[in-house]
Design a protein around this motif. Sequence first.
Motif, PDB file in Angstrom:
ATOM      1  N   VAL A 369       0.689  -0.695   0.003  1.00 54.36           N
ATOM      2  CA  VAL A 369       0.479  -0.204   0.082  1.00 54.36           C
ATOM      3  C   VAL A 369       1.159   1.715  -0.120  1.00 54.36           C
ATOM      4  O   VAL A 369       0.622   2.408  -0.595  1.00 54.36           O
ATOM      5  CB  VAL A 369      -1.000   0.185   1.265  1.00 54.36           C
ATOM      6  CG1 VAL A 369      -1.221   1.422   1.016  1.00 54.36           C
ATOM      7  CG2 VAL A 369      -1.697  -1.161   0.911  1.00 54.36           C
ATOM      8  N   ARG A 370       1.732   1.437   1.141  1.00 55.09           N
ATOM      9  CA  ARG A 370       2.574   2.906   0.725  1.00 55.09           C
ATOM     10  C   ARG A 370       3.469   2.906  -0.349  1.00 55.09           C
ATOM     11  O   ARG A 370       3.767   3.871  -1.415  1.00 55.09           O
ATOM     12  CB  ARG A 370       3.798   2.139   1.803  1.00 55.09           C
ATOM     13  CG  ARG A 370       2.850   2.654   3.614  1.00 55.09           C
ATOM     14  CD  ARG A 370       4.785   2.319   4.300  1.00 55.09           C
ATOM     15  NE  ARG A 370       3.624   2.449   5.580  1.00 55.09           N
ATOM     16  CZ  ARG A 370       3.751   1.314   6.956  1.00 55.09           C
ATOM     17  NH1 ARG A 370       3.879  -0.222   6.108  1.00 55.09           N
ATOM     18  NH2 ARG A 370       3.397   1.476   8.182  1.00 55.09           N
ATOM     19  N   ARG A 371       4.252   1.659  -1.263  1.00 51.67           N
ATOM     20  CA  ARG A 371       4.945   1.646  -2.505  1.00 51.67           C
ATOM     21  C   ARG A 371       3.832   1.958  -3.509  1.00 51.67           C
ATOM     22  O   ARG A 371       4.298   3.019  -4.193  1.00 51.67           O
ATOM     23  CB  ARG A 371       5.252   0.108  -2.713  1.00 51.67           C
ATOM     24  CG  ARG A 371       6.389   0.173  -4.284  1.00 51.67           C
ATOM     25  CD  ARG A 371       6.669  -0.826  -4.430  1.00 51.67           C
ATOM     26  NE  ARG A 371       5.992  -1.914  -5.506  1.00 51.67           N
ATOM     27  CZ  ARG A 371       5.170  -2.818  -4.533  1.00 51.67           C
ATOM     28  NH1 ARG A 371       5.841  -3.304  -2.974  1.00 51.67           N
ATOM     29  NH2 ARG A 371       3.899  -3.601  -4.914  1.00 51.67           N
ATOM     30  N   ARG A 379      -4.452   6.585   4.762  1.00 51.31           N
ATOM     31  CA  ARG A 379      -6.107   6.913   4.835  1.00 51.31           C
ATOM     32  C   ARG A 379      -6.719   5.771   4.096  1.00 51.31           C
ATOM     33  O   ARG A 379      -7.743   5.494   4.244  1.00 51.31           O
ATOM     34  CB  ARG A 379      -5.548   8.131   4.129  1.00 51.31           C
ATOM     35  CG  ARG A 379      -7.665   8.249   3.808  1.00 51.31           C
ATOM     36  CD  ARG A 379      -8.353   8.518   5.292  1.00 51.31           C
ATOM     37  NE  ARG A 379      -9.620   8.802   4.741  1.00 51.31           N
ATOM     38  CZ  ARG A 379     -10.790   8.743   5.865  1.00 51.31           C
ATOM     39  NH1 ARG A 379     -10.587   7.276   6.410  1.00 51.31           N
ATOM     40  NH2 ARG A 379     -12.135   8.413   5.416  1.00 51.31           N
ATOM     41  N   ILE A 380      -5.469   5.570   3.187  1.00 54.31           N
ATOM     42  CA  ILE A 380      -6.327   3.920   2.801  1.00 54.31           C
ATOM     43  C   ILE A 380      -6.430   2.592   3.410  1.00 54.31           C
ATOM     44  O   ILE A 380      -7.828   1.730   3.696  1.00 54.31           O
ATOM     45  CB  ILE A 380      -5.356   3.594   1.216  1.00 54.31           C
ATOM     46  CG1 ILE A 380      -5.466   4.986   0.342  1.00 54.31           C
ATOM     47  CG2 ILE A 380      -5.694   2.200   1.059  1.00 54.31           C
ATOM     48  CD1 ILE A 380      -4.655   4.819  -0.202  1.00 54.31           C
ATOM     49  N   MET A 381      -5.910   2.654   4.358  1.00 52.51           N
ATOM     50  CA  MET A 381      -5.295   2.179   5.800  1.00 52.51           C
ATOM     51  C   MET A 381      -6.341   2.165   6.503  1.00 52.51           C
ATOM     52  O   MET A 381      -6.911   0.316   6.880  1.00 52.51           O
ATOM     53  CB  MET A 381      -3.529   1.627   6.047  1.00 52.51           C
ATOM     54  CG  MET A 381      -3.022   1.074   4.837  1.00 52.51           C
ATOM     55  SD  MET A 381      -1.269   0.192   5.563  1.00 52.51           S
ATOM     56  CE  MET A 381      -0.036   2.000   5.783  1.00 52.51           C
ATOM     57  N   PHE A 395      -4.067 -10.490   2.202  1.00 49.97           N
ATOM     58  CA  PHE A 395      -4.387 -11.185   0.892  1.00 49.97           C
ATOM     59  C   PHE A 395      -5.850 -10.609   0.761  1.00 49.97           C
ATOM     60  O   PHE A 395      -5.770  -9.641  -0.868  1.00 49.97           O
ATOM     61  CB  PHE A 395      -4.837 -12.638   0.259  1.00 49.97           C
ATOM     62  CG  PHE A 395      -4.755 -13.094  -1.287  1.00 49.97           C
ATOM     63  CD1 PHE A 395      -3.825 -13.088  -1.687  1.00 49.97           C
ATOM     64  CD2 PHE A 395      -6.317 -12.469  -1.762  1.00 49.97           C
ATOM     65  CE1 PHE A 395      -3.700 -13.241  -3.433  1.00 49.97           C
ATOM     66  CE2 PHE A 395      -6.512 -13.565  -3.063  1.00 49.97           C
ATOM     67  CZ  PHE A 395      -5.286 -13.007  -4.161  1.00 49.97           C
ATOM     68  N   ILE A 396      -6.533 -11.087   0.963  1.00 49.50           N
ATOM     69  CA  ILE A 396      -7.856 -10.175   0.512  1.00 49.50           C
ATOM     70  C   ILE A 396      -8.325  -8.134   0.612  1.00 49.50           C
ATOM     71  O   ILE A 396      -8.812  -7.690  -0.317  1.00 49.50           O
ATOM     72  CB  ILE A 396      -9.121 -10.389   1.277  1.00 49.50           C
ATOM     73  CG1 ILE A 396      -9.444 -12.058   0.805  1.00 49.50           C
ATOM     74  CG2 ILE A 396     -10.582  -9.886   1.084  1.00 49.50           C
ATOM     75  CD1 ILE A 396     -10.338 -12.657   2.122  1.00 49.50           C
ATOM     76  N   ILE A 401      -8.620  -3.367  -2.379  1.00 48.77           N
ATOM     77  CA  ILE A 401      -8.182  -1.998  -2.600  1.00 48.77           C
ATOM     78  C   ILE A 401      -7.514  -1.842  -4.181  1.00 48.77           C
ATOM     79  O   ILE A 401      -8.097  -0.633  -4.763  1.00 48.77           O
ATOM     80  CB  ILE A 401      -6.901  -1.584  -1.681  1.00 48.77           C
ATOM     81  CG1 ILE A 401      -7.266  -1.760  -0.600  1.00 48.77           C
ATOM     82  CG2 ILE A 401      -5.971  -0.026  -2.354  1.00 48.77           C
ATOM     83  CD1 ILE A 401      -5.636  -1.928   0.031  1.00 48.77           C
ATOM     84  N   VAL A 402      -6.789  -2.454  -4.491  1.00 47.93           N
ATOM     85  CA  VAL A 402      -6.570  -2.597  -6.170  1.00 47.93           C
ATOM     86  C   VAL A 402      -7.675  -2.695  -7.575  1.00 47.93           C
ATOM     87  O   VAL A 402      -8.008  -1.863  -8.298  1.00 47.93           O
ATOM     88  CB  VAL A 402      -5.498  -2.903  -6.245  1.00 47.93           C
ATOM     89  CG1 VAL A 402      -4.911  -3.672  -7.963  1.00 47.93           C
ATOM     90  CG2 VAL A 402      -3.666  -3.190  -5.684  1.00 47.93           C
TER      91      VAL A 402
END
Length: 545
Positions: A369-371, A379-381, A395-396, A401-402
């Motif tokens: 997520v960071r990369r 915020r995404i996490m 994994f899920i 997210i993607v």
Amino acid sequence: MQPRRWLFAVASAASAGAAAVAFAASAPAQAQDAPRAGEATACTDGTTVRTDKGPVCGTAGNGVRSWLGVPYAAPPGGDLRWAPTAPPAGWTSTLEATRRGSACPQPPGLGPGSTSEDCLKLDITAPEKTDGKPLPVMVELHGGGFRLGSPSDGTHLVKEGGVINVGVHYRLGIFGFMAHEGFGRHAGNYALRDQQAALRWVQRNIARFGGDPRNVTIYGASAGGSSVCANTASPAAKGLFQKGIAQSGEYNSLLGADVQWQAQDCKAKLPSEEEAQKAGERFAAALGCKDAACLRALPVDALLKQAGNGIGPDAGTQGPVVDGEILPMSPGRAFAEGKVNKVALMHGVDRDEVQLPSADTPEKYRENVRRQYGPLASRIMELYPLERFPAPSAFIAYRTIVADSNSVCPALLNDERLAEHIPVFAYQTDNADAPPMFFLDPTKPNGSYHVSESPFLSPFPGGAELTANQKAFGAQLTAQWTGFARTGNPTVDGTPYWPRFTRHDPAVLSLVPAGDSQVTHEIAEQHHCGFWNRHAPFREIGAAG
């Protein structure tokens, strides 16, 4: 069966230095009784049809009639390499159209592999018996990341849906899209020119095969879905089709460091002709060429080798270009501005579009997520906390997210934009129990993976045994796809009610097995689309793309 005609080409992502899936889903596998590429049989009596270039004969049996490898354009080699699609030479003797056309040049591996430039052919399949009335025509623009693949035979749709299916072989990769100043103005997009030449052939000839040229539907998955979007936005395609079905046409990365393929999908900001020409100059220089004549003289193998996996500064352009003629602007911008052909569309994505790299541990989840998302990572996490997901939660969560950022929310935004101008029927495939394809790890919860609905439009690749629920799902999808081609509305016998998507009623049909599909209005909230639309550059493509 040929299950590996379903192609997910594994490419090396140069910027990330890791394997990445270049979404190269081609059409479903061929039916067992259809001749494969290179296999010829004798023509069946009574199958001769006179096209505008000469007579062709085909085969009949098992409920269908087929004409395979029918030329719609001249072989694009020599001086015609990287040139607009040219008409084929005519013929007087009856052409035995019983052998599948060669795939267009593409690297070997998961795809069929080919170096033959004599590839601009059509595979036509029609019902063996009809009532004499003109039939709806479905024209398949196959997937393959614009680099791989070839069309299916369409037998299942023809037999079950009472349509005529036309599979289009078109130029791929560096042969289909490279621009160079030596190629003249409006260079690139030769693949789209091929697709449109095939559609013009349909307009001139399909009535002789029993089809209705006034009722043509183009359809495709992955790059095929992107092709549907591109032709919807292309002024040159005006009047060539009346309906389109775009499946999983939103798949490019929007944000971050993981560059897995060139910008090419329904939402992408495509390269300009100037940018594509500079890429073409670098490609040519890497091969020791300074002009078009040198490039056109090189063997196919050398060009494929330099093009590599489609990634890198010297790989040339291998996806659509804003060339000022075929595409005056990126499809996403055309959708926002209403500069589209007046057609009706079915448009959708899968809930859990495939992505790499995956995350197997909480540490890998946070690292990815960071990369990938940089300053938005925290915020995404918060929006996708691991504790809200079942095991394997990393994994899920990352898969979700993607999919939300790259596919689900951009597709919904395209629905909103298109619905202001043309009829749109939106869907999301939520079938998490489809048999896994060979490119997936069956031990992982892959969910409703990329183009997972496509195998149900054909005998399932690999001979997978479907459950009763999945068989009902396949019957529903076949009825919806062919019903839309026939009537312009996917609500037909054997299917649930599917309302049109509008600004006042943004209805999306959630496609699930066992006859349980239902309309939802919660996609945007469930997938955090407000957040993604605020931060993703796609939101601004209407002004800048």
